[in-house]
Design a protein around this motif. Structure first.
Motif, short mmCIF file in Angstrom:
data_model
loop_
_atom_site.label_atom_id
_atom_site.label_comp_id
_atom_site.label_asym_id
_atom_site.label_seq_id
_atom_site.Cartn_x
_atom_site.Cartn_y
_atom_site.Cartn_z
N GLN A 88 0.54 -0.86 -0.03
CA GLN A 88 0.14 0.22 0.03
C GLN A 88 1.21 1.34 -0.31
O GLN A 88 1.67 1.08 0.62
CB GLN A 88 -0.84 -0.14 1.03
CG GLN A 88 -1.48 1.00 1.61
CD GLN A 88 -2.73 0.88 2.50
OE1 GLN A 88 -2.79 -0.39 3.18
NE2 GLN A 88 -3.53 2.22 2.99
N ALA A 89 0.91 2.54 -1.29
CA ALA A 89 1.29 3.66 -0.92
C ALA A 89 2.86 3.27 -1.37
O ALA A 89 3.67 4.55 -1.80
CB ALA A 89 1.37 4.16 -0.24
N SER A 90 2.85 2.34 -1.92
CA SER A 90 4.68 1.93 -2.58
C SER A 90 3.68 2.31 -4.85
O SER A 90 2.92 2.16 -5.37
CB SER A 90 4.57 0.83 -2.48
OG SER A 90 3.82 0.17 -3.31
N ALA A 91 5.02 2.98 -4.78
CA ALA A 91 4.78 2.85 -6.46
C ALA A 91 4.57 1.81 -7.30
O ALA A 91 5.13 0.65 -7.29
CB ALA A 91 6.08 3.84 -6.85
N ALA A 92 3.71 1.74 -8.27
CA ALA A 92 3.21 1.06 -8.91
C ALA A 92 4.75 0.55 -9.65
O ALA A 92 5.46 0.89 -10.59
CB ALA A 92 2.07 1.29 -9.77
N ARG A 93 4.53 -0.85 -10.24
CA ARG A 93 5.87 -0.82 -11.07
C ARG A 93 5.32 -1.82 -12.60
O ARG A 93 5.83 -1.94 -13.43
CB ARG A 93 6.52 -2.48 -9.93
CG ARG A 93 7.15 -2.09 -8.60
CD ARG A 93 8.29 -2.91 -8.73
NE ARG A 93 6.93 -4.81 -8.88
CZ ARG A 93 7.23 -5.33 -8.10
NH1 ARG A 93 7.92 -5.58 -7.02
NH2 ARG A 93 6.54 -6.58 -7.89
#
Length: 110
Positions: A88-93
């Protein structure tokens, strides 16, 4: 004879690759596909993933040329039970498309 190779030997080579293809794992598929010319690789990948592009409504409305670009960018990912793919809240890869198995979604409570 084609390029000096007898028909029986050519047939044996084709049979060998057919055997390798039919007994390969999904991880081996990308190695085999990478040996093909780009156009043939895209065509084969499209056929292999046809169900994905016809069953998902989002993909049904996309221009076939865009689908080809997506196919070219696709990379298989194999995850084991409990593995975290995205937090959650991490940059999408990228875009994850689950083609087999199940995935869970957990929301962190702050």
């Amino acid at each position: 004879y084609q390029r000096g190779v007898p028909r029986s030997l050519r047939r044996s080579v084709v049979d060998y690759f057919a055997y390798v293809w039919s007994h390969s794992s999904h991880q081996d598929d990308s190695k085999i596909l990478n040996e093909l010319p780009l156009r043939l690789r895209l065509q084969l990948t499209l056929v292999m993933h046809r169900k994905l592009f016809t069953d998902v409504p989002l993909f049904r409305r996309i221009d076939p040329r865009i689908i080809c670009i997506l196919i070219h960018q696709m990379k298989p990912l194999f995850a084991v039970d409990g593995e975290v793919l995205l937090k959650q809240a991490s940059a999408a890869r990228g875009l994850f498309v689950i083609t087999s198995g199940t995935v869970g979604v957990w929301k962190e409570h702050n």
